[in-house]
Scaffold this active site. Structure first.
Site, PDB file in Angstrom:
ATOM      1  N   LYS A 183       0.880  -1.251  -0.040  1.00  0.00           N
ATOM      2  CA  LYS A 183      -0.124   0.029  -0.168  1.00  0.00           C
ATOM      3  C   LYS A 183       0.980   1.166  -0.006  1.00  0.00           C
ATOM      4  O   LYS A 183       1.708   1.445   0.954  1.00  0.00           O
ATOM      5  CB  LYS A 183      -0.814  -0.175   1.100  1.00  0.00           C
ATOM      6  CG  LYS A 183      -1.944   1.239   1.514  1.00  0.00           C
ATOM      7  CD  LYS A 183      -1.226   2.391   1.862  1.00  0.00           C
ATOM      8  CE  LYS A 183      -2.546   3.346   2.046  1.00  0.00           C
ATOM      9  NZ  LYS A 183      -1.615   4.610   2.148  1.00  0.00           N
ATOM     10  N   GLY A 240       4.650   3.412  11.245  1.00  0.00           N
ATOM     11  CA  GLY A 240       4.028   4.713  11.337  1.00  0.00           C
ATOM     12  C   GLY A 240       3.331   5.192  12.738  1.00  0.00           C
ATOM     13  O   GLY A 240       4.093   4.723  13.619  1.00  0.00           O
ATOM     14  N   SER A 241       2.361   5.802  12.587  1.00  0.00           N
ATOM     15  CA  SER A 241       1.867   6.421  13.845  1.00  0.00           C
ATOM     16  C   SER A 241       0.934   5.204  14.606  1.00  0.00           C
ATOM     17  O   SER A 241       0.456   4.230  14.299  1.00  0.00           O
ATOM     18  CB  SER A 241       0.737   7.629  13.664  1.00  0.00           C
ATOM     19  OG  SER A 241      -0.080   6.777  12.844  1.00  0.00           O
ATOM     20  N   GLY A 244      -2.643   4.932  13.344  1.00  0.00           N
ATOM     21  CA  GLY A 244      -2.735   4.255  12.212  1.00  0.00           C
ATOM     22  C   GLY A 244      -2.534   2.665  12.533  1.00  0.00           C
ATOM     23  O   GLY A 244      -3.147   1.589  12.032  1.00  0.00           O
ATOM     24  N   GLY A 245      -1.438   2.543  13.164  1.00  0.00           N
ATOM     25  CA  GLY A 245      -1.100   0.870  13.607  1.00  0.00           C
ATOM     26  C   GLY A 245      -2.030   0.349  14.321  1.00  0.00           C
ATOM     27  O   GLY A 245      -2.559  -0.952  14.133  1.00  0.00           O
ATOM     28  N   GLU A 264       5.154  -1.352  13.638  1.00  0.00           N
ATOM     29  CA  GLU A 264       6.177  -0.767  14.491  1.00  0.00           C
ATOM     30  C   GLU A 264       5.833   0.616  14.472  1.00  0.00           C
ATOM     31  O   GLU A 264       5.616   1.403  13.714  1.00  0.00           O
ATOM     32  CB  GLU A 264       7.607  -0.782  13.730  1.00  0.00           C
ATOM     33  CG  GLU A 264       8.947  -0.646  14.433  1.00  0.00           C
ATOM     34  CD  GLU A 264       9.060   1.017  14.464  1.00  0.00           C
ATOM     35  OE1 GLU A 264       8.644   1.946  15.163  1.00  0.00           O
ATOM     36  OE2 GLU A 264      10.003   1.277  13.380  1.00  0.00           O
ATOM     37  N   CYS A 301      12.337   6.751  14.488  1.00  0.00           N
ATOM     38  CA  CYS A 301      11.404   6.165  15.473  1.00  0.00           C
ATOM     39  C   CYS A 301      12.280   6.044  16.953  1.00  0.00           C
ATOM     40  O   CYS A 301      11.794   5.746  17.838  1.00  0.00           O
ATOM     41  CB  CYS A 301      10.833   4.885  15.048  1.00  0.00           C
ATOM     42  SG  CYS A 301      11.868   3.871  14.201  1.00  0.00           S
ATOM     43  N   GLU A 392       4.860  11.087  21.957  1.00  0.00           N
ATOM     44  CA  GLU A 392       5.914  11.278  21.096  1.00  0.00           C
ATOM     45  C   GLU A 392       5.642  12.422  20.448  1.00  0.00           C
ATOM     46  O   GLU A 392       4.496  12.772  19.733  1.00  0.00           O
ATOM     47  CB  GLU A 392       5.953  10.032  19.946  1.00  0.00           C
ATOM     48  CG  GLU A 392       7.037  10.335  19.115  1.00  0.00           C
ATOM     49  CD  GLU A 392       7.018   9.101  17.971  1.00  0.00           C
ATOM     50  OE1 GLU A 392       5.873   8.645  17.699  1.00  0.00           O
ATOM     51  OE2 GLU A 392       7.864   8.768  17.482  1.00  0.00           O
TER      52      GLU A 392
END
Ligand code: NAP
Length: 528
Positions: A183, A240-241, A244-245, A264, A301, A392
């Site tokens: 994606k 990502g965030s 989203g995860g 992650e 990250c 974060e």
């Protein structure tokens, strides 16, 4: 040359109606290529051919898949300056970073190829039969890891090469024998298309089945949700965030057949400075950490977002040097206006919290999409009382927490969410006096660093890039290094199968000459 189309298997295709462009954040202008989001038909076709390709692809030998991975690396290199130029135009990252990240991407692909060529990664275990065992005979049991099926990969905005289209997730899934559907991250769709073209060429050259790889453009979250919900998809890789995860993790868990999502999602990477080390190294820690906080505009990250120290003599020296370095460092361009907006909003949110004082900032006079780096401080008491301070701030930001004593430090660490990394800056002789702090930190993180910085993630088998939730959705696995292949396999046990029908990895004669655990002993010996 870029087309703006999707790769549905080996075919370029653009049947959808939604069109979008990427943005050059340095120039703050849109790039010229129009990308077409994949239509529902294209999504379904990509999944259908991935599912059909799965049986043939997983049946390819380790050596054939290794050739495929090496060919992808070769084709990426062959893209030469076109790839570097498109990467830079979509990310604002400098040429050195682009070339370095390409090297890392190629290195990862070749590492997985070497893992396959050696072959022992399948973790073969054999317990031979004991026909005369009393009271019942023991069966012959043999187990090895096998691929789980088509995987969807959501690339990271902050690593357009190494953790995106042909990055760690894709390389490890292909190595395992799983077809991959990427994606595309909308911020670097051109980079993704070029890398996708390299994978397709490599697949054709090495005789891989059509459908082993697809690259689907999308702007917005719907396409990714459709892929994760599709019954033929068997796993998800995401970087990502947390938002989203976690959304994708929930979606996958709610399917009639839940599937694993290896997300992650980053962290604030606590750094603990012990008093004696601070007293001996105040100035050098300030310099080193200013560099780590601002590296790559803080878009890592593993950025050190939280620094814990105990109030003491040299604290002021450390803070003065850190502040002066932060104020002098040249601001850097961020990946995208959205990332910059998130950075600014998170900064404002932090500054509104009780007791938070900005001690160094580059200031407001930066170009559009450039980040002004910030360091703030707060007391241990305030931090303990305010979970908002755990968030974060993705970008060049760090919060220094000044604790009353080691007990307070330990209490703070105990209350932190799971983290990718934790760092101890300490003299060897003082570690034993802070064993509670060290042990508490180890409980919260995936990698613990001694007298260093958390930024910089070595790609090697002993690397663990993951950690307790929410650093990742499953702390038992890594997203970096060859062990990341374990996310895309499951153990399959064969009971009493005739030798000639077993996979080569489990045959008596050990034709692949791999290390196997036979009756509890690691050996390459054949079984008589
Ligand atoms: P993101 O917003 O999490 O997006 C990553 C990918 O997931 C994108 O392709 C996105 O699609 C997709 N996605 C996001 N939410 C989704 C949902 N609810 N359902 C389905 N798909 C979803 O991360 P990003 O774009 O890389 O950056 C945004 C922010 O994430 C940053 O400002 C930063 O705070 C954080 N971030 C953290 C790290 C880290 O390592 N800690 C790394 C990168 C980003 P679309 O873009 O098409 O919507």
């Amino acid at each position: 040359m870029l087309t703006g189309k999707n790769y549905v298997g080996n075919k370029l295709s653009a049947n959808g109606d939604v069109v979008f462009t990427t943005l050059n954040p340095k120039l703050n202008i849109k790039n010229s290529v129009h990308f077409t989001e994949a239509s529902d038909d294209e999504i379904n076709e990509a999944v259908k051919i991935a599912d059909i390709a799965f049986d043939e692809f997983k049946g390819k030998s380790n050596l054939e898949r290794a050739k495929f991975l090496n060919a992808i690396a070769d084709e990426i290199l062959a893209l030469d300056s076109e790839l570097i130029d498109v990467y830079m135009s979509e990310t604002g990252l400098p040429e050195g970073r682009a070339i370095g990240e390409r090297g890392r991407t190629i290195g990862q692909l070749r590492n997985f190829a070497a893992l396959l060529e050696e072959g022992s990664w399948v973790d073969a275990r054999i317990d031979t039969a004991i026909p005369d065992r009393e009271p019942i005979p023991k069966a012959d049991l043999r187990k090895m890891n096998v691929a789980i099926g088509p995987i969807v990969v959501f690339g990271a905005s902050n690593f357009p090469l190494a953790y995106s289209t042909a990055g760690g997730d894709t390389a490890s899934a292909l190595a395992a024998g799983c077809p991959v559907i990427v994606k595309v991250h909308p911020m670097h769709a051109g980079t993704s298309e070029l890398v996708g073209s390299a994978i397709v060429k490599a697949a054709e050259k090495t005789g891989m089945p059509n459908g082993v790889f697809s690259n689907l453009n999308s702007k917005g979250i719907e396409l990714g949700r459709k892929l994760v919900s599709h019954p033929k998809i068997k796993g998800v890789g995401f970087t990502g965030s947390i938002k989203g995860g976690r959304a994708l993790y929930n979606l996958a868990a709610a399917r009639p057949e839940p599937i694993p999502v290896f997300a992650e999602m980053g962290s604030i990477n606590p750094v603990v400075i012990l008093p004696e080390y601070l007293a001996n190294n105040a100035s050098s820690i300030g310099k080193t950490y200013a560099g780590s906080i601002t590296l790559g505009a803080g878009q890592f990250c593993t950025n050190p977002g939280l620094i814990l120290c105990v109030n003491g003599d040299k604290l002021n020296e450390f803070l003065t040097v850190l502040s002066s370095e932060i104020e002098q460092a040249a601001p850097q361009c961020m990946l995208h206006p959205l990332i910059k907006t998130n950075f600014l909003n998170a900064n404002v949110m932090m500054q509104q919290q009780k007791g938070v004082e900005v001690i160094a900032s580059y200031g407001d006079s930066v170009d559009a999409n450039y980040a002004s780096q910030v360091v703030a401080r707060v007391s241990g008491d305030e931090f303990l009382n305010n979970p908002n301070l755990h968030h974060e701030v993705f970008g060049p930001y760090s919060l220094v927490v000044v604790c009353d004593d080691a007990e307070q430090m330990e209490e703070i660490l105990r209350g932190l969410e799971g983290q990718l990394t934790g760092t101890i800056l300490g003299e060897v002789n003082e570690i034993s006096r802070f064993s509670g702090v060290v042990s508490t930190l180890q409980n919260r993180v995936g990698r613990v660093i001694f007298n260093g910085v958390p930024t910089g993630v070595e790609v090697c088998p002993s690397m663990l890039h993951g950690g307790p939730y929410p650093a990742s959705t499953d702390s038992r696995f890594t997203a970096v290094g060859t062990d990341s292949i374990k996310r895309w396999v499951r153990p399959l046990s064969f009971q009493n199968w005739p030798n000639e029908m077993l996979p080569k990895e489990l045959k008596n004669e050990n034709p692949l000459n791999i290390i196997r655990k036979v009756d509890n002993l690691d050996t390459k010996n054949s079984i008589s």
